[in-house]
Write an enzyme that holds these catalytic residues in place. Sequence first.
Site, mmCIF file in Angstrom:
data_model
loop_
_atom_site.group_PDB
_atom_site.id
_atom_site.type_symbol
_atom_site.label_atom_id
_atom_site.label_comp_id
_atom_site.label_asym_id
_atom_site.label_seq_id
_atom_site.Cartn_x
_atom_site.Cartn_y
_atom_site.Cartn_z
ATOM 1 N N ARG A 45 0.838 -1.223 0.000
ATOM 2 C CA ARG A 45 0.000 0.000 0.000
ATOM 3 C C ARG A 45 0.867 1.265 0.000
ATOM 4 O O ARG A 45 0.533 2.258 -0.660
ATOM 5 C CB ARG A 45 -0.935 -0.030 1.211
ATOM 6 C CG ARG A 45 -1.871 1.175 1.287
ATOM 7 C CD ARG A 45 -2.980 0.965 2.334
ATOM 8 N NE ARG A 45 -3.669 2.211 2.615
ATOM 9 C CZ ARG A 45 -3.610 2.857 3.788
ATOM 10 N NH1 ARG A 45 -2.876 2.378 4.791
ATOM 11 N NH2 ARG A 45 -4.270 3.990 3.944
ATOM 12 N N HIS A 49 0.483 4.025 -2.797
ATOM 13 C CA HIS A 49 0.064 5.398 -2.467
ATOM 14 C C HIS A 49 1.125 6.441 -2.796
ATOM 15 O O HIS A 49 0.802 7.601 -3.054
ATOM 16 C CB HIS A 49 -0.352 5.499 -1.000
ATOM 17 C CG HIS A 49 -1.767 5.061 -0.763
ATOM 18 N ND1 HIS A 49 -2.546 5.511 0.268
ATOM 19 C CD2 HIS A 49 -2.553 4.212 -1.472
ATOM 20 C CE1 HIS A 49 -3.749 4.960 0.194
ATOM 21 N NE2 HIS A 49 -3.760 4.149 -0.845
ATOM 22 N N HIS A 176 -5.943 -6.243 -3.383
ATOM 23 C CA HIS A 176 -6.737 -6.319 -2.153
ATOM 24 C C HIS A 176 -6.913 -7.748 -1.658
ATOM 25 O O HIS A 176 -7.520 -7.958 -0.605
ATOM 26 C CB HIS A 176 -8.094 -5.632 -2.355
ATOM 27 C CG HIS A 176 -8.005 -4.128 -2.271
ATOM 28 N ND1 HIS A 176 -9.012 -3.288 -2.646
ATOM 29 C CD2 HIS A 176 -7.002 -3.325 -1.844
ATOM 30 C CE1 HIS A 176 -8.645 -2.021 -2.453
ATOM 31 N NE2 HIS A 176 -7.417 -2.017 -1.975
ATOM 32 N N TRP A 205 -10.267 -8.710 2.965
ATOM 33 C CA TRP A 205 -10.910 -9.086 1.705
ATOM 34 C C TRP A 205 -10.882 -10.598 1.499
ATOM 35 O O TRP A 205 -11.732 -11.150 0.825
ATOM 36 C CB TRP A 205 -10.196 -8.429 0.531
ATOM 37 C CG TRP A 205 -10.397 -6.949 0.395
ATOM 38 C CD1 TRP A 205 -11.384 -6.332 -0.319
ATOM 39 C CD2 TRP A 205 -9.582 -5.898 0.936
ATOM 40 N NE1 TRP A 205 -11.221 -4.958 -0.237
ATOM 41 C CE2 TRP A 205 -10.132 -4.670 0.514
ATOM 42 C CE3 TRP A 205 -8.432 -5.874 1.751
ATOM 43 C CZ2 TRP A 205 -9.583 -3.426 0.852
ATOM 44 C CZ3 TRP A 205 -7.892 -4.646 2.102
ATOM 45 C CH2 TRP A 205 -8.458 -3.436 1.659
HETATM 46 C C1 HEM Z 1 -5.913 -1.130 1.748
HETATM 47 C C2 HEM Z 1 -8.906 1.641 -0.888
HETATM 48 C C3 HEM Z 1 -6.500 0.397 -4.905
HETATM 49 C C4 HEM Z 1 -3.385 -2.152 -2.232
HETATM 50 C C5 HEM Z 1 -6.902 -0.252 1.378
HETATM 51 C C6 HEM Z 1 -7.823 0.365 2.295
HETATM 52 C C7 HEM Z 1 -8.673 1.135 1.562
HETATM 53 C C8 HEM Z 1 -8.285 1.018 0.177
HETATM 54 C C9 HEM Z 1 -9.826 1.983 2.088
HETATM 55 C C10 HEM Z 1 -7.815 0.168 3.806
HETATM 56 C C11 HEM Z 1 -6.716 0.996 4.465
HETATM 57 C C12 HEM Z 1 -6.697 0.799 5.969
HETATM 58 O O1 HEM Z 1 -7.747 0.973 6.595
HETATM 59 O O2 HEM Z 1 -5.617 0.456 6.521
HETATM 60 C C13 HEM Z 1 -8.542 1.499 -2.215
HETATM 61 C C14 HEM Z 1 -9.258 2.070 -3.334
HETATM 62 C C15 HEM Z 1 -8.583 1.713 -4.462
HETATM 63 C C16 HEM Z 1 -7.446 0.913 -4.047
HETATM 64 C C17 HEM Z 1 -10.526 2.916 -3.224
HETATM 65 C C18 HEM Z 1 -8.898 2.013 -5.904
HETATM 66 C C19 HEM Z 1 -10.101 2.251 -6.370
HETATM 67 C C20 HEM Z 1 -5.386 -0.319 -4.512
HETATM 68 C C21 HEM Z 1 -4.306 -0.691 -5.389
HETATM 69 C C22 HEM Z 1 -3.416 -1.408 -4.621
HETATM 70 C C23 HEM Z 1 -3.961 -1.476 -3.277
HETATM 71 C C24 HEM Z 1 -4.196 -0.307 -6.857
HETATM 72 C C25 HEM Z 1 -2.093 -2.025 -4.997
HETATM 73 C C26 HEM Z 1 -1.683 -2.304 -6.210
HETATM 74 C C27 HEM Z 1 -3.863 -2.168 -0.938
HETATM 75 C C28 HEM Z 1 -3.329 -3.020 0.111
HETATM 76 C C29 HEM Z 1 -4.071 -2.727 1.261
HETATM 77 C C30 HEM Z 1 -5.027 -1.712 0.888
HETATM 78 C C31 HEM Z 1 -2.224 -4.048 -0.032
HETATM 79 C C32 HEM Z 1 -3.921 -3.364 2.646
HETATM 80 C C33 HEM Z 1 -3.049 -2.517 3.539
HETATM 81 C C34 HEM Z 1 -2.925 -3.071 4.940
HETATM 82 O O3 HEM Z 1 -3.367 -4.177 5.212
HETATM 83 O O4 HEM Z 1 -2.345 -2.364 5.778
HETATM 84 N N1 HEM Z 1 -7.202 0.157 0.101
HETATM 85 N N2 HEM Z 1 -7.459 0.801 -2.686
HETATM 86 N N3 HEM Z 1 -5.142 -0.795 -3.248
HETATM 87 N N4 HEM Z 1 -4.896 -1.419 -0.449
HETATM 88 FE FE1 HEM Z 1 -6.210 -0.351 -1.586
#
Ligand code: HEM
Length: 306
Positions: A45, A49, A176, A205
Amino acid sequence: TLNVALNDDKHDLKDYQQVYNDIAQKIREYDEYDEAIGFGPALVRLAWHLSGTFVGPKGCPHFSGGSYGGTIRLPKEAKDPANNALENARWLLDPIKSKYSWISYGDLYTLSGVTAIQELGGPKIKWRPGRKDLGEEYASNSVLPDASRDADYVRGLFVRRMGFTDQETVALIGAHALGSCHIQAPILPGAKESTGPGSGYTGRWTASPNFFTNEFFRLLLEDKWTQKKWSGPVQYQNSDDSLMMLPADLALVEDPAFKKFVQEYAKDQDKYFKDFAAAFQKLLELGIDFKGKREFEFKTLDEQDI
Ligand code: HEM
């Protein structure tokens, strides 16, 4: 306009493999972090980001954002609510930055995403160095995706703004499969309390949030998703309320053009890995002209018998 000339780099594969190994060892060392998910997903992430702030098509002289300047370390960008909890990922990498002071933040943070994907069983990601640290005037804010939105919004952001195809967009969001949503940032090793708020969403997820798989797609298609009844933001739960989806995740099955790729990736993990690897490399290189530069591919710790 950014000056994105690449660093004249004196380091070779051996040097970067060493940094990779140190990051991978950190992931191993703190495997109990975040309810035993570990730091891998947080590093993915962080890389996303940092890179996903890109605004403007490639070749356009007025683009901004992207991974080049490592600007997610700076207050303006670090304090973007979309980056909540990423202070923890940066905490993990601080000692590595001190040990390898020659590496830029942009290179370190993108490399940490590559390391995490590979160490969690994902595909090999080709990676190139040469980013240089930039100051706060280049930092971004308020350009990362809003999880409450629909397919048109997701397409506007990934396809029209960042220059991905529908296929690449779907492949990327499949990350995700990893990690979870947090109301509060997970507590760091050795600390007593959380560093602050998370996204406000909650849950995982997939049932294997520390393995990179195509599970996200299979679950999107095969489980039954209904709106969670709670006082938090709108999100969805599966049939036994063990897993979650964001509105922007469900957009991938609501839109027929996106859904086609969800179906393909749910069926074919090899195809998914191949497409994800290419799309993730592209994400990490948005706005940077790496033409003709060396590409590195790293060995996992397992492959090195470490
Ligand atoms: C986690 C939104 C695209 C990888 C999250 C979280 C949200 C989110 C709300 C939770 C954060 C938290 O509460 O710690 C989105 C939205 C996306 C998007 C709206 C696009 C429409 C992506 C993309 C990637 C990604 C493109 C990587 C290529 C991750 C990962 C987590 C995460 C690995 C888990 C982080 C953790 O467990 O600490 N995302 N995301 N996301 N996202 Fe996304």
